[in-house]
Structures are given as C-alpha cells and as structure tokens.
Design a protein around this motif. Structure first.
Motif, mmCIF file in Angstrom:
data_model
loop_
_atom_site.group_PDB
_atom_site.id
_atom_site.type_symbol
_atom_site.label_atom_id
_atom_site.label_comp_id
_atom_site.label_asym_id
_atom_site.label_seq_id
_atom_site.Cartn_x
_atom_site.Cartn_y
_atom_site.Cartn_z
ATOM 1 N N HIS A 362 -37.157 134.027 -36.410
ATOM 2 C CA HIS A 362 -36.901 132.617 -36.751
ATOM 3 C C HIS A 362 -37.550 131.697 -35.718
ATOM 4 N N GLU A 363 -37.024 130.464 -35.580
ATOM 5 C CA GLU A 363 -37.629 129.495 -34.660
ATOM 6 C C GLU A 363 -37.861 130.098 -33.276
ATOM 7 N N THR A 364 -36.949 130.947 -32.855
ATOM 8 C CA THR A 364 -37.144 131.825 -31.713
ATOM 9 C C THR A 364 -36.492 133.155 -32.090
ATOM 10 N N ASP A 365 -36.535 134.131 -31.189
ATOM 11 C CA ASP A 365 -35.773 135.358 -31.410
ATOM 12 C C ASP A 365 -34.314 134.996 -31.136
ATOM 13 N N ARG A 366 -33.591 134.650 -32.186
ATOM 14 C CA ARG A 366 -32.244 134.106 -32.004
ATOM 15 C C ARG A 366 -31.273 135.125 -31.425
ATOM 16 N N LEU A 367 -31.456 136.393 -31.727
ATOM 17 C CA LEU A 367 -30.536 137.397 -31.194
ATOM 18 C C LEU A 367 -30.714 137.548 -29.686
ATOM 19 N N ALA A 368 -31.960 137.623 -29.245
ATOM 20 C CA ALA A 368 -32.209 137.733 -27.806
ATOM 21 C C ALA A 368 -31.778 136.465 -27.082
ATOM 22 N N ALA A 369 -32.038 135.307 -27.691
ATOM 23 C CA ALA A 369 -31.704 134.042 -27.045
ATOM 24 C C ALA A 369 -30.197 133.871 -26.908
#
Length: 455
Positions: A362-369
C-alpha cells in the motif's frame, strides 16, 4: 517499507482528558468520488457528483481527467448552514461534461492507487499518448496486473518492462476488449480498473482472476453497483456467474446525479475515539446499505468493547470504557487495519489481525510500519505471514513516523488519545483522503482534551 523523510513539523497528538461526546461530519468517500468521476467522464451525457470529497487523491483524479479533455465544473459550497451537506461545506457539486478523450497529456497520479490504476484503461480509449507519473512511492506500487491486461486487450503501453510507473499509454481512440486473465491478489483495484472502462471497449470485457484470494472484495462490489447505476450490464459471481469472473457488456453509460456517501473508513479514528475514551461519537448520514468497507467497523468495534445504533440521523457509537482484543480476518477490509491495530495496542488482551499481507504494497508497507512505530512507543507487535499479532503493553510518548501514509497518521492520533507525548510526523499527509483532519480531531475532543503541558 519506504524510508520516511526527515520529519517536518511534529504534531502533538492531543490527549483526551475525559470521555468524548461529539458529532463529527465526515467528508465524502474517496472511493465513491473517484469511481464516480471516471464513470461520469465515460458517459454519453453530462452528470453531477454532489458532496464529493475534495482531497489530494480526488483532486488528482479530476485534474487527470481534465488533461484528457473532460470538462469538470465545480460549484462553490454554500455558506448557509441550513444547506450544509455531508461534505461539511454544504452544497458543493461537480458537473462532469464528457468529451473526446485525447492526448498528448501527462497525468500526475501522486500516490493514489485509484488514479494510477483506474486511468490507464481510460487513457487507452483516448486519441494520443498519455504519460503517467507520480510520487517516488508510486513507482514501487504494483501496476503490472493492469498493464498486462490492457496489452492483452489491445492497448500499447511503454513502461520499459518495469510493470510500474512511470509509463505512457498510447491511446488509439478505442480498445477491442474481450477476455482477459489477471492475478489481482495484490490489489482488487486491478479488477475495478478494467470493469470501470469496459462498457466503452468494443467487446466489453470478461475479467477472470486467476491468483490467490482477492483482497478488498467490497471495493469490487462498489464498482459493480456504481456501474449498474449508470446503466451498465454486469455479470458477477454473486449474480450467478462463475467464481472470480466478471463480465461487462459494451454500451453507453448514462449521466447521473450522484450523491457521494460519507467516507466510512475515514470515520474510523472518530469511532475509535469513543472506544478509547469510553465516550460517544455520532457520524451523520451513515448509510443503511453500502458497499464501503468501513461499514464493517460497526461489527469490529462492537466486538472490541463498544455498542452502536444506526438511526435516520446517522451512526452513534458508544464506548464501554473497556477495550478488548480481537482475532479477526481483515482481508476484505484491509484499509481498516492501521486504526484497528492502534486500538488493539490499548486493549486489555492480545489481538491477531489476519488476511492482510497485501498491505505491504500500500502507500507504505503498513505491516512493517505499524510494527516499528507502535513498538518504539513501548508496544509489543509482531508481524506474521499475513498480518499482525499485538500484545498490549504500557505505552509511552515519542515520535510516530507516518511514511507519507494517511492511515498511519490517524492511527497515531488514536494512540495519542491515551498516551501523553505522542508526536505525529507529517500529519498533513492525512489530506490525501481526509482534509483538515487536525481541526476535525481537536473539534471532536473539545473540552475532553487534556491541557497542554508547559515546557
């Protein structure tokens, strides 16, 4: 996960001093607004979008269509409170006037998935080249499903073999269409992108998904419902067709007068505030029936300790003063994951959020973020193969980086309600889909906000 830039101004997330009690008018749905713009642009007669969302993603969509020749006229919102609608500005509308699509033109997609995926099929119908470019993160987001599908349907696309932006679609004024097989397991937008323009293809389209489970199915149902509302004939698995197959018959689309629903996913942080503070929040104009994924919040947040009532006035959600952990499959409603993770970090028991491996794209790697940022506030979050496991721990203040992701910023604000000292990096990124979020947030809190601590 893309690196967050050196943080601009930090926004001190307000701490709630007590239970919130507020009515929050949420702006219109981004998903409905951008689908409505595309369908109106492809229609055979002018149409209207009323109460559209004005945010970065929707303004990028409108400007992109204008560059291809579509007329979009904006009426100013009324200053009369009596005429104020769910857009929060009252009476705003966009008149969309279809025209011959043409290039040369350059489309700025920003980091909007709907723009980068929904408009290449439209560009294939244009007469002339349309170049697509955007933010650096847009180069990393998957687009190969749309590119490969359009090529198999007769389009000519130059992407230097990247399967991603930047690229140029060489429109020939028409597209053959027909049957196509795609793997849309990384984004349901691949399916929606083809369906939205399909009535204008010479043969329509038959889209057959051949990958693993499709995420975000409500968004495909939204696309189908909106296509049917403008006169398109669509056969779906739900209407008795084959599993994972959608067929759209070629034909003219009708100009319509569309009232855009409030964005229910953007209502999430405000409902979460009721849950976190043991308060009450009402969202006006919550639809009785909708295809928006955000409608699942009624069930999810109730399971986490609240209760809700849907009336003609809207949805009122009430927190109980307790937050319970949850084990939930979010594959159909992945965009709700950051807000649910924020609430789960404040719960009285562990949570497991499943079915959202696609959020890494998504817009960023939401799980890692989410894992990194919650853990840096003292949390205990572990990434799993397809989601997150969250064990509540006492949290402390600190900088919460957003990676230019609007839903990371609102998740940080939720945590900040209960944790003093949370500073949100680049809260302005919320303007992607939720303009004026800081003002809406502080307005909701009102007197339930803790006094600012003096340095």
């Amino acid at each position: 996960m893309t690196e967050s830039p050196v943080h601009p101004a930090l926004w001190p997330a307000p701490v709630a001093a007590g239970a919130v009690d507020a009515t929050v008018t949420v702006p219109g749905s981004k998903s409905v607004t951008n689908r409505g713009l595309v369908l109106a642009a492809l229609s055979s007669e002018p149409g209207w979008l009323r109460r559209p969302l004005r945010s970065r993603d929707t303004l990028l969509m409108a400007e992109a269509l204008r560059t291809m020749g579509v007329g979009i006229e904006e009426t100013a919102p009324s200053s009369d409170a009596a005429t104020a609608g769910a857009d929060g500005g009252g009476g705003e509308a966009w008149r969309v006037i279809p025209a011959g699509l043409h290039g040369p033109a350059t489309v700025d997609v920003g980091n909007a998935g709907t723009v980068m995926r929904f408009l290449p099929p439209v560009a294939a119908l244009a007469d002339g080249p349309i170049r697509f470019d955007g933010d650096p993160r847009s180069y990393e987001r998957p687009l190969d499903g749309v590119i490969n599908a359009l090529r198999s349907l007769g389009a000519r696309i130059d992407d230097d073999g990247r399967g991603a932006l930047p690229m140029t679609v060489h429109g020939g004024g028409a597209l053959d269409g027909g049957a196509v097989r795609i793997d849309a397991s990384s984004s349901s937008q691949f399916v929606s992108a083809l369906l939205l323009s399909a009535p204008r293809f010479n043969q329509g389209v038959e889209v057959r998904h051949v990958g693993s489970a499709l995420p975000s199915m409500p968004h495909i149902r939204m696309t189908v419902d909106m296509l049917r509302s403008v006169g398109a004939q669509v056969d779906t698995p739900e209407s008795g067709g084959e599993p994972n197959v959608w067929r759209v018959t070629p034909g003219a689309l009708l100009g319509r007068d569309l009232i855009v629903e409030p964005d229910l996913s953007n209502a999430q942080p405000f409902l979460a505030a009721a849950l976190v503070t043991g308060g009450r929040v009402t969202i006006p104009d919550w639809p009785e029936r909708t295809t928006q994924p955000g409608d699942a919040l009624r069930e999810i947040f109730t399971a986490m300790g609240g209760s809700c009532e849907l009336t003609e006035q809207g949805l009122t959600f009430t927190g109980s003063g307790r937050i319970h952990g949850i084990d939930v499959d979010l594959s159909e409603v992945g965009e709700l994951t950051p807000g649910i993770a924020a609430v789960a970090a404040l719960a009285d028991s562990p949570s497991t959020l499943r079915g959202v491996a696609h959020l890494r794209l998504h817009e960023t790697d939401r799980l890692a973020a989410l894992t990194k940022e919650i853990n840096e506030l003292g949390g205990d979050v572990t990434e799993t193969e397809d989601g997150l496991h969250i064990r509540p721990r006492p949290l402390h203040g600190g900088i919460f980086h957003t990676y230019e992701d609007h839903r990371l910023a609102t998740a940080a604000a939720i945590i900040g309600l209960a944790v003093p000292g949370v500073q949100v990096e680049n809260v302005a990124t919320t303007a992607k889909t939720l303009p004026d979020f800081p003002a809406l947030w502080t307005g909701m809190l009102g007197e339930a906000t803790a006094p600012a601590r003096r340095g």
